[in-house]
Structures are given as C-alpha cells and as structure tokens.
Design a protein around this motif. Sequence first.
Motif, PDB file in Angstrom:
ATOM      1  N   THR A  23      76.122  61.959 -59.574  1.00  0.00           N
ATOM      2  CA  THR A  23      76.091  62.886 -58.442  1.00  0.00           C
ATOM      3  C   THR A  23      77.483  63.116 -57.865  1.00  0.00           C
ATOM      4  O   THR A  23      77.676  64.037 -57.067  1.00  0.00           O
ATOM      5  CB  THR A  23      75.169  62.366 -57.320  1.00  0.00           C
ATOM      6  OG1 THR A  23      75.743  61.182 -56.727  1.00  0.00           O
ATOM      7  CG2 THR A  23      73.780  62.047 -57.856  1.00  0.00           C
ATOM      8  N   THR A  24      78.457  62.299 -58.283  1.00  0.00           N
ATOM      9  CA  THR A  24      79.816  62.406 -57.739  1.00  0.00           C
ATOM     10  C   THR A  24      80.819  62.922 -58.760  1.00  0.00           C
ATOM     11  O   THR A  24      81.985  63.099 -58.425  1.00  0.00           O
ATOM     12  CB  THR A  24      80.299  61.043 -57.214  1.00  0.00           C
ATOM     13  OG1 THR A  24      80.525  60.152 -58.326  1.00  0.00           O
ATOM     14  CG2 THR A  24      79.280  60.417 -56.281  1.00  0.00           C
ATOM     15  N   VAL A 115      87.758  60.531 -53.280  1.00  0.00           N
ATOM     16  CA  VAL A 115      86.654  61.359 -52.814  1.00  0.00           C
ATOM     17  C   VAL A 115      86.779  62.730 -53.461  1.00  0.00           C
ATOM     18  O   VAL A 115      87.864  63.329 -53.457  1.00  0.00           O
ATOM     19  CB  VAL A 115      86.668  61.511 -51.278  1.00  0.00           C
ATOM     20  CG1 VAL A 115      85.513  62.399 -50.809  1.00  0.00           C
ATOM     21  CG2 VAL A 115      86.596  60.145 -50.587  1.00  0.00           C
ATOM     22  N   ARG A 116      85.673  63.232 -54.034  1.00  0.00           N
ATOM     23  CA  ARG A 116      85.694  64.565 -54.615  1.00  0.00           C
ATOM     24  C   ARG A 116      86.018  65.596 -53.545  1.00  0.00           C
ATOM     25  O   ARG A 116      85.640  65.444 -52.379  1.00  0.00           O
ATOM     26  CB  ARG A 116      84.341  64.914 -55.227  1.00  0.00           C
ATOM     27  CG  ARG A 116      83.878  64.067 -56.382  1.00  0.00           C
ATOM     28  CD  ARG A 116      84.678  64.148 -57.626  1.00  0.00           C
ATOM     29  NE  ARG A 116      85.019  65.480 -58.085  1.00  0.00           N
ATOM     30  CZ  ARG A 116      85.572  65.722 -59.273  1.00  0.00           C
ATOM     31  NH1 ARG A 116      85.840  64.723 -60.103  1.00  0.00           N
ATOM     32  NH2 ARG A 116      85.886  66.949 -59.632  1.00  0.00           N
ATOM     33  N   GLU A 124      85.029  62.662 -44.648  1.00  0.00           N
ATOM     34  CA  GLU A 124      84.881  62.292 -43.235  1.00  0.00           C
ATOM     35  C   GLU A 124      84.605  60.797 -43.089  1.00  0.00           C
ATOM     36  O   GLU A 124      85.146  60.131 -42.199  1.00  0.00           O
ATOM     37  CB  GLU A 124      83.748  63.107 -42.613  1.00  0.00           C
ATOM     38  CG  GLU A 124      83.454  62.772 -41.158  1.00  0.00           C
ATOM     39  CD  GLU A 124      82.217  63.486 -40.626  1.00  0.00           C
ATOM     40  OE1 GLU A 124      81.823  63.213 -39.479  1.00  0.00           O
ATOM     41  OE2 GLU A 124      81.628  64.294 -41.373  1.00  0.00           O
ATOM     42  N   PHE A 125      83.761  60.257 -43.972  1.00  0.00           N
ATOM     43  CA  PHE A 125      83.418  58.829 -43.958  1.00  0.00           C
ATOM     44  C   PHE A 125      84.678  57.989 -44.104  1.00  0.00           C
ATOM     45  O   PHE A 125      84.893  57.013 -43.373  1.00  0.00           O
ATOM     46  CB  PHE A 125      82.430  58.539 -45.087  1.00  0.00           C
ATOM     47  CG  PHE A 125      81.948  57.116 -45.160  1.00  0.00           C
ATOM     48  CD1 PHE A 125      80.778  56.725 -44.523  1.00  0.00           C
ATOM     49  CD2 PHE A 125      82.658  56.149 -45.877  1.00  0.00           C
ATOM     50  CE1 PHE A 125      80.328  55.409 -44.603  1.00  0.00           C
ATOM     51  CE2 PHE A 125      82.218  54.843 -45.958  1.00  0.00           C
ATOM     52  CZ  PHE A 125      81.050  54.470 -45.314  1.00  0.00           C
ATOM     53  N   ALA A 126      85.538  58.362 -45.067  1.00  0.00           N
ATOM     54  CA  ALA A 126      86.750  57.581 -45.320  1.00  0.00           C
ATOM     55  C   ALA A 126      87.758  57.723 -44.185  1.00  0.00           C
ATOM     56  O   ALA A 126      88.333  56.722 -43.716  1.00  0.00           O
ATOM     57  CB  ALA A 126      87.374  58.014 -46.646  1.00  0.00           C
ATOM     58  N   TYR A 311      89.986  65.738 -56.732  1.00  0.00           N
ATOM     59  CA  TYR A 311      89.598  64.660 -55.824  1.00  0.00           C
ATOM     60  C   TYR A 311      90.823  64.171 -55.051  1.00  0.00           C
ATOM     61  O   TYR A 311      91.951  64.255 -55.524  1.00  0.00           O
ATOM     62  CB  TYR A 311      88.924  63.505 -56.568  1.00  0.00           C
ATOM     63  CG  TYR A 311      89.689  62.955 -57.742  1.00  0.00           C
ATOM     64  CD1 TYR A 311      90.657  61.966 -57.568  1.00  0.00           C
ATOM     65  CD2 TYR A 311      89.435  63.397 -59.031  1.00  0.00           C
ATOM     66  CE1 TYR A 311      91.351  61.456 -58.632  1.00  0.00           C
ATOM     67  CE2 TYR A 311      90.141  62.883 -60.120  1.00  0.00           C
ATOM     68  CZ  TYR A 311      91.087  61.910 -59.908  1.00  0.00           C
ATOM     69  OH  TYR A 311      91.794  61.401 -60.979  1.00  0.00           O
ATOM     70  N   PHE A 312      90.537  63.709 -53.848  1.00  0.00           N
ATOM     71  CA  PHE A 312      91.558  63.148 -52.976  1.00  0.00           C
ATOM     72  C   PHE A 312      91.654  61.650 -53.229  1.00  0.00           C
ATOM     73  O   PHE A 312      90.642  60.967 -53.369  1.00  0.00           O
ATOM     74  CB  PHE A 312      91.213  63.388 -51.508  1.00  0.00           C
ATOM     75  CG  PHE A 312      91.135  64.833 -51.122  1.00  0.00           C
ATOM     76  CD1 PHE A 312      92.280  65.592 -50.960  1.00  0.00           C
ATOM     77  CD2 PHE A 312      89.906  65.441 -50.913  1.00  0.00           C
ATOM     78  CE1 PHE A 312      92.211  66.923 -50.600  1.00  0.00           C
ATOM     79  CE2 PHE A 312      89.819  66.778 -50.557  1.00  0.00           C
ATOM     80  CZ  PHE A 312      90.975  67.528 -50.401  1.00  0.00           C
TER      81      PHE A 312
END
Length: 322
Positions: A23-24, A115-116, A124-126, A311-312
Amino acid sequence: MDIRLRTLNPNQDYPRLADLLSTTELEPVSPDMLLARQQSAPPAQVQHTTLAISTQNSVLGFSQILHNPWVHRGQFWVSIVVDPAWRRRGIGSALYDHALAFLDTQEANLLITQVRDNSAPGLEFALHRGFTLTSYTLESWLYLSDFDDARFHDFPERLQASGIQFFTLADIEATNEHQRWLYDLHRRIYETGSNSAHKKRVSISSFHDFQRMLFLAPWFRPEGQFIAADGERWVGTATVGHYINCNSMHNTFTGVERAYRGRGIALALKLLAIRYARQRRADYILTRNDAENAAMLAINRKLGYQVKGGYFSLACRIEFAH
C-alpha cells in the motif's frame, strides 16, 4: 482503540506484511522478497519488528526498526505502516511509542525514515514527531516496449573507440580481488558525490558488508554488474537487479569517477543496463535518484524514463533521559 502489540513471526506474518507494504510502494511487495531480505541481512544488523493486532487477531499495522553496520552508530531506520482502513485511530502512535521504548535500549540518537510524496498524512505524522526533511528522491520508470534503441546505435561503441571499455562481472572471473576493485570504485564515486547531506548521515560500509549487501542479494546477477574501464582502471559502474515477482529490473546504482564525468560514460552504462533488461524480457526498468542530481536526471530523460513518483527522506535527533 483496543489493540495489542506482539513481535514478528516471519513464517506466519510475511504475507500480511507484504500486503501492507504494497500500500506504500509503486511496485507490489511479495512474501518471498521479505524472506530474501531477511536471509541476506548482515549478521550485525539490528532488526526489531512489532505488529499491531486487533481483538479479532487481524494485523492492522507494524513498526520496523533497522540498524545496519555500515551506518553511523546510533542511527536507526524506523518505519510505521498502518492499514489505510484503520488509520487515524491511534495505531501508528502506539507503534511509534513502542518503537521509541526499544530504541532507548539501543542508545539511538538519530532516526531516519521515508514517506511517499503522495502520503500527506504520513508526512504530517513524521513532522509532528520532530522529523525534518533532508532530501527528496524521484522514482523513474522506463517501459522497455517503448524504448527506441536506434537513437543510441553508436553508444557505447563511440566511447570504446576513445579507449573506454565496457564489460560485466560475468565477462571476467569475479575473484575476491575484483570484488575489492568494485568496492574501491564505489568508495571513490561516493566520496566525490554531490549529496553532502547524505554523506553526513551514512558512512561507507566495510568491504565485508559490501560483499554481503551486493553479491549475496537475491536480485544480484554478475551479468547485471556493468563496469567501465580506462585501461586497467575501473572508472564507472552500473548495477541492475531482476525483481521476478513484478518482472521488473532495478538500476540500483550508476556512478562515474569525477575525473571521467561529462564524457557520456554514465549514459553508456545506463544504456547497457536497459539492453540487459530487454534481454531478460522485463516489462520495465526502474531507477531512483536524488532530486538534486540534475546530471543523472537529464540522462534519464534522454533515455526516455518517466518520473512516476517519489519519496521524502526525513531525520530526527532524539535524546533519552536516563
């Protein structure tokens, strides 16, 4: 919500983890790929995977912590993946807090994650937990049925006429000495690279770790390890691996020594990688490049690669109270 956490059981959990990871990613992840990664991991690698389990005993997400021997002491990779249908219910937070508790026992001081670029909630979570952006990587694909090889009919022959020779590790006896030459070439390329932020985070692996990381990788083939040489000196290289589960090839690394850049050697190496992928009847070839690597991205565009996403990379300094 009501969940419990438990450690990974590879034989039981890899199929579900592969589904979650898919999914990622732009390419599907298979249980066999996860097993191969585990089998090729260096003995000194620290790996800790925790699963979030529902009251119905379903795996809703997982966290993974990695420390490889070729990165700085105290630096750990952390990844949190939650089933899209179960996000924003505190599962990711619970997994992250549990990961921090483990990292406290490992004397961790720097966390790295990715993060993709299409996952705003993940970013946002990170960021909310103190991570900061360090780089952006582009993922480019070339569908081999669309590749027009006729545009490059004189490559790499033109370079060979100027004295640059191209061959693979399958063309020579891949002795321990030759593996050492390839390792030294990687070091020279890396040390003259432009990504200084990356160099601050990662140290060069030892020769032993390099051997295990490359030559024991399940996707590695000697005929997919291309070398450019000027006489006896190896000056450039490209690595291509075959990912059978999605019938794709990955151009995992291409590099040329600084003194030999600007002469078309990288283009020739990438072209040889593409031709090899077509011989293997792969559907497409994939490569990843730092978004600031303008020279390599220009070569990709010339060859017909299309950017599919990116991705970041993020980092977070942590300090535990004792």
